[in-house]
Design a protein around this motif. Structure first.
Motif, short mmCIF file in Angstrom:
data_model
loop_
_atom_site.label_atom_id
_atom_site.label_comp_id
_atom_site.label_asym_id
_atom_site.label_seq_id
_atom_site.Cartn_x
_atom_site.Cartn_y
_atom_site.Cartn_z
N ILE A 58 0.87 -1.18 0.00
CA ILE A 58 0.00 0.00 0.00
C ILE A 58 0.90 1.22 0.00
O ILE A 58 1.76 1.37 0.89
CB ILE A 58 -0.92 0.03 1.23
CG1 ILE A 58 -1.84 -1.21 1.25
CG2 ILE A 58 -1.73 1.33 1.26
CD1 ILE A 58 -2.63 -1.39 2.52
N LEU A 59 0.75 2.08 -1.01
CA LEU A 59 1.44 3.37 -1.05
C LEU A 59 0.44 4.41 -0.54
O LEU A 59 -0.63 4.59 -1.13
CB LEU A 59 1.88 3.71 -2.47
CG LEU A 59 2.97 2.83 -3.06
CD1 LEU A 59 3.20 3.16 -4.54
CD2 LEU A 59 4.27 2.99 -2.29
N LEU A 60 0.79 5.08 0.54
CA LEU A 60 -0.15 5.94 1.28
C LEU A 60 0.36 7.37 1.37
O LEU A 60 1.46 7.62 1.88
CB LEU A 60 -0.33 5.36 2.69
CG LEU A 60 -1.29 6.04 3.63
CD1 LEU A 60 -2.73 5.95 3.11
CD2 LEU A 60 -1.21 5.38 5.01
N ILE A 85 0.17 -6.49 5.35
CA ILE A 85 0.47 -5.80 4.09
C ILE A 85 1.35 -4.59 4.41
O ILE A 85 0.96 -3.74 5.20
CB ILE A 85 -0.81 -5.35 3.37
CG1 ILE A 85 -1.67 -6.56 3.01
CG2 ILE A 85 -0.45 -4.54 2.11
CD1 ILE A 85 -3.05 -6.19 2.49
N PRO A 86 2.54 -4.51 3.82
CA PRO A 86 3.40 -3.36 4.11
C PRO A 86 2.78 -2.07 3.58
O PRO A 86 2.16 -2.05 2.52
CB PRO A 86 4.70 -3.68 3.38
CG PRO A 86 4.48 -4.91 2.60
CD PRO A 86 3.14 -5.46 2.90
N VAL A 87 2.95 -1.01 4.37
CA VAL A 87 2.45 0.31 3.99
C VAL A 87 3.65 1.24 3.91
O VAL A 87 4.39 1.40 4.88
CB VAL A 87 1.42 0.84 5.01
CG1 VAL A 87 0.96 2.25 4.61
CG2 VAL A 87 0.23 -0.11 5.11
N VAL A 88 3.83 1.84 2.74
CA VAL A 88 4.90 2.81 2.52
C VAL A 88 4.24 4.17 2.31
O VAL A 88 3.41 4.33 1.43
CB VAL A 88 5.76 2.41 1.30
CG1 VAL A 88 6.73 3.53 0.94
CG2 VAL A 88 6.50 1.11 1.59
N GLY A 89 4.61 5.11 3.17
CA GLY A 89 4.07 6.45 3.05
C GLY A 89 4.92 7.30 2.13
O GLY A 89 6.09 6.99 1.88
N PHE A 90 4.33 8.34 1.61
CA PHE A 90 5.11 9.33 0.86
C PHE A 90 4.64 10.71 1.29
O PHE A 90 3.46 10.94 1.52
CB PHE A 90 5.04 9.11 -0.66
CG PHE A 90 3.66 9.08 -1.25
CD1 PHE A 90 3.09 10.21 -1.79
CD2 PHE A 90 2.95 7.89 -1.30
CE1 PHE A 90 1.83 10.18 -2.35
CE2 PHE A 90 1.70 7.85 -1.87
CZ PHE A 90 1.13 8.99 -2.39
N THR A 121 10.91 0.32 -4.61
CA THR A 121 10.13 -0.01 -3.41
C THR A 121 9.08 -1.07 -3.74
O THR A 121 8.92 -2.05 -2.99
CB THR A 121 9.48 1.26 -2.84
OG1 THR A 121 10.50 2.20 -2.53
CG2 THR A 121 8.67 0.95 -1.59
N VAL A 122 8.37 -0.89 -4.84
CA VAL A 122 7.38 -1.88 -5.25
C VAL A 122 8.05 -3.23 -5.49
O VAL A 122 7.57 -4.27 -5.00
CB VAL A 122 6.62 -1.42 -6.52
CG1 VAL A 122 5.77 -2.54 -7.10
CG2 VAL A 122 5.76 -0.20 -6.20
N ALA A 123 9.17 -3.24 -6.19
CA ALA A 123 9.88 -4.50 -6.44
C ALA A 123 10.32 -5.14 -5.13
O ALA A 123 10.21 -6.36 -4.96
CB ALA A 123 11.08 -4.25 -7.36
N HIS A 124 10.80 -4.32 -4.21
CA HIS A 124 11.28 -4.84 -2.92
C HIS A 124 10.16 -5.57 -2.18
O HIS A 124 10.35 -6.68 -1.68
CB HIS A 124 11.82 -3.69 -2.08
CG HIS A 124 12.20 -4.07 -0.69
ND1 HIS A 124 13.36 -4.75 -0.41
CD2 HIS A 124 11.57 -3.88 0.49
CE1 HIS A 124 13.43 -4.95 0.90
NE2 HIS A 124 12.36 -4.43 1.46
N TYR A 125 9.00 -4.96 -2.10
CA TYR A 125 7.91 -5.54 -1.32
C TYR A 125 7.05 -6.54 -2.11
O TYR A 125 6.42 -7.40 -1.50
CB TYR A 125 7.02 -4.45 -0.74
CG TYR A 125 7.70 -3.70 0.37
CD1 TYR A 125 7.85 -4.26 1.64
CD2 TYR A 125 8.22 -2.43 0.16
CE1 TYR A 125 8.49 -3.58 2.66
CE2 TYR A 125 8.86 -1.75 1.18
CZ TYR A 125 9.00 -2.33 2.42
OH TYR A 125 9.63 -1.66 3.43
#
Length: 143
Positions: A58-60, A85-90, A121-125
């Protein structure tokens, strides 16, 4: 749509009110073979998760109202199916590290967002099976 016998592409959920940025994220991430679903706010994002969407990431957008971010994370962490589910903020706001810890985020990308960093980041997770773990957490707190 996957071919018969082929697994569906991993899904990324992008939560952001900025339709232009969301469209850029969608285009760039989909070019790398991922499926993208979007939500303009945390309520719609949670509706997607409740309906059965299980993204690998989730990109938040951390510029959404703090109360909404907190509510979203509390609800997500309370449901075992989606808690991991990992959440990555921006964000371009100073103090994002503090906000990331408070919301128990996996990582924060700083605006202006570098699309190469988003793809990494998407590839990593989503591509590394060691980072995809949907088993329930023992305990999580947002404080």
């Amino acid at each position: 749509m996957p071919l018969p016998g082929q697994e569906p592409a991993p899904t990324v959920l992008v939560v952001d009110y900025d339709a232009d940025l969301t469209a850029v994220f969608r285009d760039v991430i989909e070019q790398e073979g991922f499926r993208v679903v979007t939500a303009p706010d945390s309520d719609r994002a949670f509706e997607l998760l409740e309906s059965g969407e299980t993204p690998c990431l989730i990109l938040l957008d951390l510029t959404l109202p703090a109360r909404d971010l907190e509510k979203f994370r509390r609800r997500q962490l309370a449901l075992p199916r989606i808690a991991q589910i990992p959440v990555v903020g921006f964000s371009d706001i100073t103090g994002e590290e503090r906000e990331a810890r408070r919301l128990a985020l996996s990582f924060v990308l700083r605006n202006p967002v570098n699309l190469h960093q988003v793809l990494e980041t998407v590839a990593h997770y989503c591509s590394d099976p060691d980072h995809i773990d949907f088993s329930p957490r023992e305990s999580s707190t947002i404080g």
